[in-house]
Design a protein around this motif. Sequence first.
Motif, PDB file in Angstrom:
ATOM      1  N   UNK A  87     -14.200   3.189  11.734  1.00  3.78           N
ATOM      2  CA  UNK A  87     -13.086   3.999  11.232  1.00  3.78           C
ATOM      3  C   UNK A  87     -12.869   3.855   9.732  1.00  3.78           C
ATOM      4  N   UNK A  88     -13.077   2.639   9.223  1.00  2.00           N
ATOM      5  CA  UNK A  88     -12.901   2.403   7.788  1.00  2.00           C
ATOM      6  C   UNK A  88     -13.875   3.252   6.983  1.00  2.00           C
ATOM      7  N   UNK A 102     -14.060  -5.409  13.243  1.00  2.00           N
ATOM      8  CA  UNK A 102     -13.845  -4.585  14.422  1.00  2.00           C
ATOM      9  C   UNK A 102     -13.652  -3.113  14.069  1.00  2.00           C
ATOM     10  N   UNK A 103     -12.986  -2.834  12.941  1.00  6.45           N
ATOM     11  CA  UNK A 103     -12.663  -1.443  12.602  1.00  6.45           C
ATOM     12  C   UNK A 103     -13.556  -0.916  11.477  1.00  6.45           C
ATOM     13  N   UNK A 122     -14.008  10.587   4.486  1.00  6.77           N
ATOM     14  CA  UNK A 122     -12.982  11.646   4.503  1.00  6.77           C
ATOM     15  C   UNK A 122     -12.330  11.785   3.132  1.00  6.77           C
ATOM     16  N   UNK A 123     -12.001  10.646   2.513  1.00  6.99           N
ATOM     17  CA  UNK A 123     -11.373  10.711   1.187  1.00  6.99           C
ATOM     18  C   UNK A 123     -12.312  11.342   0.173  1.00  6.99           C
ATOM     19  N   UNK A 179      -6.145  -8.461   7.826  1.00  7.76           N
ATOM     20  CA  UNK A 179      -6.452  -7.025   7.788  1.00  7.76           C
ATOM     21  C   UNK A 179      -7.829  -6.811   7.183  1.00  7.76           C
ATOM     22  N   UNK A 211     -12.985   6.883   7.175  1.00  9.89           N
ATOM     23  CA  UNK A 211     -11.854   7.197   6.296  1.00  9.89           C
ATOM     24  C   UNK A 211     -12.314   7.334   4.854  1.00  9.89           C
ATOM     25  N   UNK A 227       0.836  -1.198   0.000  1.00 10.31           N
ATOM     26  CA  UNK A 227       0.000   0.000   0.000  1.00 10.31           C
ATOM     27  C   UNK A 227       0.870   1.247   0.000  1.00 10.31           C
ATOM     28  N   UNK A 237     -10.399  -7.538   9.819  1.00  9.52           N
ATOM     29  CA  UNK A 237     -10.495  -6.490  10.838  1.00  9.52           C
ATOM     30  C   UNK A 237     -11.173  -5.241  10.278  1.00  9.52           C
ATOM     31  N   UNK A 238     -10.858  -4.883   9.021  1.00  8.35           N
ATOM     32  CA  UNK A 238     -11.417  -3.654   8.448  1.00  8.35           C
ATOM     33  C   UNK A 238     -12.928  -3.749   8.290  1.00  8.35           C
TER      34      UNK A 238
END
Lengths: 166, 107
Positions: free
Chosen positions: A140-141, A136-137, A147-148, A129, A144, A55, A132-133
């Motif tokens: 936030x994902x 649990x996350x 935001x982008x 990953x 984000x 990435x 998790x994205x």
Amino acid sequence: MKDIIFNVFILLTVIPCFWVALSSNIVHAAFSLLITLFGVAGLYVLLGADFIGVVQVIVYIGGILILIIFGVMMTQRGKLLPLSIQLPGKVFGAVLTGVILVALVLTATKSLWPVASILGEPQPTSAAIGDLLLGKYLIPFEVASVLLLVALVGAVLIVRRSVRGE
Amino acid sequence: MPYSLPSFLVVSSLLFCLGMFTVLTRRNAIGILMGIELVLNGAGLNFVAFSRFLEPSQTTNLLSGQLFTLFIIAVAAAEVAVALAIVLSLYSRMKTIDVEDFKELRG
């Protein structure tokens, strides 16, 4: 062998970094930044973070650095402006960052970190990953990605308004 | 340097401090942006190094540090897009990107 590769990537990261900070030519600084970002990607891979390394190459080198070089090219018409401030300010900046650097290095080397006794072999991380994205996350994902989107629309709006001259 | 946590921390401190020096001493707005990229990279490297070397606890996942780095990269991309838009808009308005010339905030 691993130590040799590790040290090569450290040199690849740190030496161009000085060039980014000290070079008097903005194009040289941009290309040194490219080498630094590549070195950081190598360090990520050495830390067992294969996904983050890829990435880093795609987003930083393929995206952000190209944008910066575009910006350099579009703003370099006419006279070359001096890249850095005058000497007294430079000395002040060097002293300030030097003090912070000494403090950070002392903290890094003298602290007793709770380091894991046995380092496991690096595992592939992409699947974990992804789990998790989207698990649990998830919040936030999504934040984000919003935001982008907002940054994208905002960037277009800012440039359009200035081109129209409103 | 040996392959250990302090080596990574020293490298990321160097990235952070050189980035900060760049931000403090550049007059060119795009040069300042490059310094910000260095600072963000130093932070990301720290997160990944800690997630590799520290003893995992019960509540945190081994990959939490890497996910933080992923979010840092996403925020850096957004930040660069907006910052370059501002720089280009300032350039078309004032014909320079020397930050010492940007002394007024009126429209």
